[in-house]
Design a protein around this motif. Structure first.
Motif, PDB file in Angstrom:
ATOM      1  N   MET A 197       1.138  -4.366   6.415  1.00 44.80           N
ATOM      2  CA  MET A 197      -0.215  -4.676   6.890  1.00 44.80           C
ATOM      3  C   MET A 197      -1.257  -4.274   5.828  1.00 44.80           C
ATOM      4  O   MET A 197      -2.144  -5.060   5.476  1.00 44.80           O
ATOM      5  CB  MET A 197      -0.407  -3.882   8.183  1.00 44.80           C
ATOM      6  CG  MET A 197      -1.674  -4.042   8.887  1.00 44.80           C
ATOM      7  SD  MET A 197      -1.607  -3.010  10.386  1.00 44.80           S
ATOM      8  CE  MET A 197      -2.654  -1.664   9.862  1.00 44.80           C
ATOM      9  N   ASP A 198      -1.111  -3.065   5.294  1.00 45.27           N
ATOM     10  CA  ASP A 198      -2.071  -2.573   4.291  1.00 45.27           C
ATOM     11  C   ASP A 198      -2.039  -3.441   3.047  1.00 45.27           C
ATOM     12  O   ASP A 198      -3.069  -3.746   2.446  1.00 45.27           O
ATOM     13  CB  ASP A 198      -1.747  -1.120   3.913  1.00 45.27           C
ATOM     14  CG  ASP A 198      -2.067  -0.162   5.058  1.00 45.27           C
ATOM     15  OD1 ASP A 198      -2.760  -0.598   6.010  1.00 45.27           O
ATOM     16  OD2 ASP A 198      -1.616   1.001   5.016  1.00 45.27           O
ATOM     17  N   ARG A 199      -0.832  -3.830   2.661  1.00 40.00           N
ATOM     18  CA  ARG A 199      -0.676  -4.657   1.478  1.00 40.00           C
ATOM     19  C   ARG A 199      -1.387  -6.011   1.665  1.00 40.00           C
ATOM     20  O   ARG A 199      -2.124  -6.476   0.794  1.00 40.00           O
ATOM     21  CB  ARG A 199       0.817  -4.882   1.263  1.00 40.00           C
ATOM     22  CG  ARG A 199       1.106  -5.297  -0.099  1.00 40.00           C
ATOM     23  CD  ARG A 199       2.426  -4.736  -0.539  1.00 40.00           C
ATOM     24  NE  ARG A 199       2.638  -5.245  -1.861  1.00 40.00           N
ATOM     25  CZ  ARG A 199       3.490  -4.751  -2.724  1.00 40.00           C
ATOM     26  NH1 ARG A 199       4.207  -3.719  -2.409  1.00 40.00           N
ATOM     27  NH2 ARG A 199       3.599  -5.287  -3.914  1.00 40.00           N
ATOM     28  N   ASN A 201      -3.758  -6.718   3.814  1.00 35.30           N
ATOM     29  CA  ASN A 201      -5.208  -6.520   3.903  1.00 35.30           C
ATOM     30  C   ASN A 201      -5.815  -6.303   2.526  1.00 35.30           C
ATOM     31  O   ASN A 201      -6.927  -6.744   2.242  1.00 35.30           O
ATOM     32  CB  ASN A 201      -5.538  -5.361   4.847  1.00 35.30           C
ATOM     33  CG  ASN A 201      -5.435  -5.788   6.307  1.00 35.30           C
ATOM     34  OD1 ASN A 201      -5.736  -6.933   6.643  1.00 35.30           O
ATOM     35  ND2 ASN A 201      -4.991  -4.896   7.168  1.00 35.30           N
ATOM     36  N   GLY A 202      -5.046  -5.644   1.646  1.00 36.00           N
ATOM     37  CA  GLY A 202      -5.522  -5.379   0.284  1.00 36.00           C
ATOM     38  C   GLY A 202      -5.667  -6.663  -0.533  1.00 36.00           C
ATOM     39  O   GLY A 202      -6.465  -6.724  -1.467  1.00 36.00           O
ATOM     40  N   LEU A 203      -4.914  -7.697  -0.182  1.00 33.65           N
ATOM     41  CA  LEU A 203      -4.954  -8.949  -0.957  1.00 33.65           C
ATOM     42  C   LEU A 203      -6.193  -9.784  -0.648  1.00 33.65           C
ATOM     43  O   LEU A 203      -6.589 -10.629  -1.443  1.00 33.65           O
ATOM     44  CB  LEU A 203      -3.703  -9.788  -0.670  1.00 33.65           C
ATOM     45  CG  LEU A 203      -2.387  -9.285  -1.251  1.00 33.65           C
ATOM     46  CD1 LEU A 203      -1.215 -10.099  -0.700  1.00 33.65           C
ATOM     47  CD2 LEU A 203      -2.404  -9.359  -2.777  1.00 33.65           C
ATOM     48  N   ASN A 204      -6.776  -9.578   0.542  1.00 30.16           N
ATOM     49  CA  ASN A 204      -7.936 -10.357   0.961  1.00 30.16           C
ATOM     50  C   ASN A 204      -7.726 -11.852   0.704  1.00 30.16           C
ATOM     51  O   ASN A 204      -8.443 -12.485  -0.076  1.00 30.16           O
ATOM     52  CB  ASN A 204      -9.200  -9.853   0.248  1.00 30.16           C
ATOM     53  CG  ASN A 204     -10.456 -10.501   0.805  1.00 30.16           C
ATOM     54  OD1 ASN A 204     -10.453 -10.982   1.949  1.00 30.16           O
ATOM     55  ND2 ASN A 204     -11.502 -10.534   0.006  1.00 30.16           N
ATOM     56  N   LEU A 205      -6.718 -12.414   1.367  1.00 28.55           N
ATOM     57  CA  LEU A 205      -6.317 -13.793   1.096  1.00 28.55           C
ATOM     58  C   LEU A 205      -7.303 -14.819   1.654  1.00 28.55           C
ATOM     59  O   LEU A 205      -7.929 -14.609   2.693  1.00 28.55           O
ATOM     60  CB  LEU A 205      -4.929 -14.048   1.690  1.00 28.55           C
ATOM     61  CG  LEU A 205      -3.796 -13.254   1.041  1.00 28.55           C
ATOM     62  CD1 LEU A 205      -2.515 -13.389   1.860  1.00 28.55           C
ATOM     63  CD2 LEU A 205      -3.564 -13.709  -0.402  1.00 28.55           C
ATOM     64  N   GLU A 206      -7.370 -15.923   0.923  1.00 29.42           N
ATOM     65  CA  GLU A 206      -8.208 -17.046   1.355  1.00 29.42           C
ATOM     66  C   GLU A 206      -7.367 -18.024   2.164  1.00 29.42           C
ATOM     67  O   GLU A 206      -7.819 -18.616   3.120  1.00 29.42           O
ATOM     68  CB  GLU A 206      -8.776 -17.717   0.099  1.00 29.42           C
ATOM     69  CG  GLU A 206     -10.012 -18.551   0.290  1.00 29.42           C
ATOM     70  CD  GLU A 206      -9.712 -19.986   0.676  1.00 29.42           C
ATOM     71  OE1 GLU A 206      -8.717 -20.545   0.163  1.00 29.42           O
ATOM     72  OE2 GLU A 206     -10.451 -20.539   1.507  1.00 29.42           O
ATOM     73  N   SER A 207      -6.094 -18.166   1.719  1.00 27.33           N
ATOM     74  CA  SER A 207      -5.209 -19.105   2.420  1.00 27.33           C
ATOM     75  C   SER A 207      -3.742 -18.775   2.197  1.00 27.33           C
ATOM     76  O   SER A 207      -3.384 -17.993   1.303  1.00 27.33           O
ATOM     77  CB  SER A 207      -5.479 -20.533   1.947  1.00 27.33           C
ATOM     78  OG  SER A 207      -5.100 -20.656   0.589  1.00 27.33           O
ATOM     79  N   LEU A 208      -2.900 -19.386   3.028  1.00 26.97           N
ATOM     80  CA  LEU A 208      -1.444 -19.265   2.917  1.00 26.97           C
ATOM     81  C   LEU A 208      -0.875 -20.673   2.882  1.00 26.97           C
ATOM     82  O   LEU A 208      -1.335 -21.545   3.625  1.00 26.97           O
ATOM     83  CB  LEU A 208      -0.882 -18.546   4.146  1.00 26.97           C
ATOM     84  CG  LEU A 208      -1.326 -17.109   4.393  1.00 26.97           C
ATOM     85  CD1 LEU A 208      -0.988 -16.699   5.829  1.00 26.97           C
ATOM     86  CD2 LEU A 208      -0.645 -16.163   3.406  1.00 26.97           C
ATOM     87  N   HIS A 209       0.131 -20.883   2.037  1.00 21.00           N
ATOM     88  CA  HIS A 209       0.770 -22.198   1.993  1.00 21.00           C
ATOM     89  C   HIS A 209       2.249 -22.043   2.317  1.00 21.00           C
ATOM     90  O   HIS A 209       2.983 -21.353   1.630  1.00 21.00           O
ATOM     91  CB  HIS A 209       0.569 -22.834   0.603  1.00 21.00           C
ATOM     92  CG  HIS A 209       1.184 -24.193   0.503  1.00 21.00           C
ATOM     93  ND1 HIS A 209       1.777 -24.673  -0.632  1.00 21.00           N
ATOM     94  CD2 HIS A 209       1.326 -25.181   1.422  1.00 21.00           C
ATOM     95  CE1 HIS A 209       2.255 -25.895  -0.414  1.00 21.00           C
ATOM     96  NE2 HIS A 209       1.985 -26.221   0.826  1.00 21.00           N
ATOM     97  N   GLU A 249       6.189  -7.803  13.974  1.00 23.81           N
ATOM     98  CA  GLU A 249       5.320  -8.741  13.266  1.00 23.81           C
ATOM     99  C   GLU A 249       4.076  -8.101  12.665  1.00 23.81           C
ATOM    100  O   GLU A 249       3.611  -7.059  13.121  1.00 23.81           O
ATOM    101  CB  GLU A 249       4.870  -9.848  14.229  1.00 23.81           C
ATOM    102  CG  GLU A 249       4.046  -9.329  15.388  1.00 23.81           C
ATOM    103  CD  GLU A 249       3.610 -10.444  16.341  1.00 23.81           C
ATOM    104  OE1 GLU A 249       2.696 -11.187  15.971  1.00 23.81           O
ATOM    105  OE2 GLU A 249       4.171 -10.543  17.435  1.00 23.81           O
ATOM    106  N   VAL A 250       3.575  -8.739  11.620  1.00 22.18           N
ATOM    107  CA  VAL A 250       2.261  -8.433  11.065  1.00 22.18           C
ATOM    108  C   VAL A 250       1.476  -9.724  11.263  1.00 22.18           C
ATOM    109  O   VAL A 250       1.941 -10.794  10.890  1.00 22.18           O
ATOM    110  CB  VAL A 250       2.360  -8.088   9.567  1.00 22.18           C
ATOM    111  CG1 VAL A 250       1.008  -7.667   9.027  1.00 22.18           C
ATOM    112  CG2 VAL A 250       3.383  -6.994   9.333  1.00 22.18           C
ATOM    113  N   PHE A 251       0.318  -9.648  11.904  1.00 22.99           N
ATOM    114  CA  PHE A 251      -0.332 -10.909  12.288  1.00 22.99           C
ATOM    115  C   PHE A 251      -1.839 -10.882  12.065  1.00 22.99           C
ATOM    116  O   PHE A 251      -2.471  -9.833  12.013  1.00 22.99           O
ATOM    117  CB  PHE A 251      -0.045 -11.225  13.769  1.00 22.99           C
ATOM    118  CG  PHE A 251      -0.626 -10.213  14.732  1.00 22.99           C
ATOM    119  CD1 PHE A 251       0.026  -9.015  14.991  1.00 22.99           C
ATOM    120  CD2 PHE A 251      -1.835 -10.453  15.381  1.00 22.99           C
ATOM    121  CE1 PHE A 251      -0.510  -8.074  15.870  1.00 22.99           C
ATOM    122  CE2 PHE A 251      -2.387  -9.528  16.264  1.00 22.99           C
ATOM    123  CZ  PHE A 251      -1.719  -8.329  16.507  1.00 22.99           C
ATOM    124  N   THR A 252      -2.388 -12.086  11.916  1.00 20.24           N
ATOM    125  CA  THR A 252      -3.840 -12.219  11.829  1.00 20.24           C
ATOM    126  C   THR A 252      -4.253 -13.537  12.492  1.00 20.24           C
ATOM    127  O   THR A 252      -3.428 -14.213  13.106  1.00 20.24           O
ATOM    128  CB  THR A 252      -4.329 -12.120  10.366  1.00 20.24           C
ATOM    129  OG1 THR A 252      -5.762 -12.008  10.367  1.00 20.24           O
ATOM    130  CG2 THR A 252      -3.930 -13.336   9.537  1.00 20.24           C
TER     131      THR A 252
END
Ligand code: ZN
Ligand code: ZN
Length: 409
Positions: A197-199, A201-209, A249-252
């Motif tokens: 989860m921390d990892r 959150n640290g990435l601050n992603l814009e998108s996932l493909h 799970e880790v979810f958003t």
């Protein structure tokens, strides 16, 4: 076994909903699981619970009602029934749900009756849903075997043996062995989830493909200020609870209008007593525009048209292919377990905790920030051994998140 049952009941009550002295506990349970509900009630009173209130359900009666009740019954929920959940939630009660159903209990029932019933209860229970989804009150879903369900998980096994096998499998997923160590094991497990989860959150992603050999090729944009959550949640007053036991799970939350492409399910989904298999969704600007399933297509189409938000996504969850429940190689026909064996998405409502400050925002504010709103929330499994997920950061870097079905780190 006796020691395991007690340890499990105590775990659900003290760690799951984390019952507090003087707090009311509402237990929703099938009548077949009454003996276990009693163990939970005893554990709750031992922890200082004010009162345990029961809400019973029964597969057979539910089926009878859907088949034979007068049609108008499905268009409204009696006020007293709505007030039961809304009222206890308003008072700050904790909610424990024992989830155990025959996966095919509602086969042959008119999907329109189910949809109308869901719509009317969804409307009537808006307050309850808002208070639980926003973690204002603690809630936990746990599960125990019943024969009809166990037979489906272990076909060909005599009923007693199937039930016993399902118990063993469930105990493994919830880390209960009768030694009393479950609470410590959960603490360790939650710390492991927190690392991922921390990892993220640290990435601050814009998108996932997402891509895999089933044909999934899906881009999911994430809202600004999204938060990855995992394991335990906290009520607004800061008390930890675990909404799903087990949980891997880790979810958003996805950006409501930011999902595009094709996604295919990787495991059957049991929804409202019907098995839905081999789902394929074509998604455009967040909305599911084409839907097919090899089995249960009518039920699926009814589910995604329940309301406007039901055809948009509300959850993105990552579960490694090598995670403990996935390694059991069991199909549980119960989302509580199957979603924790596989990466999954949900159509419908998003969790406010997945947006910074989301729990304090009004529904309108959350919508404006890109979170989906719906009276439904249905998880379906998309993870495979060859799933690849590539993240894109807000400064344009590409980062592998999943490689060959597992976290890239
Ligand atoms: Zn999930
Ligand atoms: Zn979900």
């Amino acid at each position: 076994m006796e020691a395991k049952f007690k340890e499990y009941a105590k775990l659900l009550v003290e760690v799951g909903v984390n019952i507090q002295k003087g707090q009311t506990l509402v237990i929703g349970s099938p009548v077949d699981c009454a003996w276990f509900a009693r163990l939970c009630a005893r554990a709750a009173y031992a922890a200082g619970c004010r009162e345990v209130v029961m809400r019973w359900s029964d597969d057979e009666l539910t089926r009878e009602k859907y088949l034979h009740a007068e049609d108008s019954v499905f268009d409204s929920l009696p006020a007293w029934q709505a007030e039961f959940d809304n009222g206890y939630a308003r008072q700050g009660a904790a909610f424990l749900h024992i989830s155990a159903r025959d996966p095919e209990n509602l086969v042959g029932v008119d999907p329109d009756r189910i949809a109308r019933s869901q719509r009317s209860s969804g409307e009537a229970l808006r307050e309850y849903r808002e208070l639980t989804m926003s973690n204002t009150v603690p809630w936990c879903i746990g599960s125990i075997p019943i024969p009809s369900w166990a037979r489906k998980v272990f076909p060909g096994c005599p009923e007693d043996e199937a039930v016993e096998k399902l118990w063993e499998a469930i105990f493994q997923t919830v880390r209960v062995d009768g030694s009393g160590a479950a609470v410590d094991r959960w603490r360790e497990h939650l710390a492991g989830l927190k690392d991922h989860m921390d990892r993220l959150n640290g990435l601050n992603l814009e998108s996932l493909h997402y891509t895999n050999s089933l044909g999934t090729d899906l881009t999911i944009r994430l809202p600004e200020g999204h938060i990855w959550a995992a394991g335990s949640s906290a009520t607004k007053s800061g008390l930890p609870f675990i909404a799903n036991m087990p949980t891997e799970e880790v979810f958003t939350a996805p950006l409501r209008n930011g999902v595009d492409g094709v996604v295919c399910s990787s495991m059957p989904l049991v929804h409202n007593g019907v098995v839905i298999d081999k789902i394929r969704f074509q998604v455009k600007e967040g909305k599911i525009v084409e839907t097919s399933a090899q089995t249960g297509e009518d039920a699926l189409k009814a589910a995604i048209t329940l309301d406007e938000g039901a055809s948009y996504f509300g959850e993105v969850a990552l579960v490694p292919y090598d995670s403990p429940i996935s390694r059991q190689k069991l199909l549980y026909y119960n989302t509580l377990f199957d979603e924790n064996a596989s990466c999954h998405l949900a159509f419908g409502e998003a969790y406010p905790e997945c947006l910074r400050g989301g729990a304090e925002m009004s529904k309108e504010e959350r919508k404006a920030r890109g979170l989906n709103d719906s009276i439904t929330h249905v998880d379906f499994m998309v993870g495979t051994a060859d799933l690849s997920i590539t993240g894109k950061t807000r400064d344009g870097r590409e980062v592998p998140v999943f490689v060959d079905g597992n976290f890239a780190w």
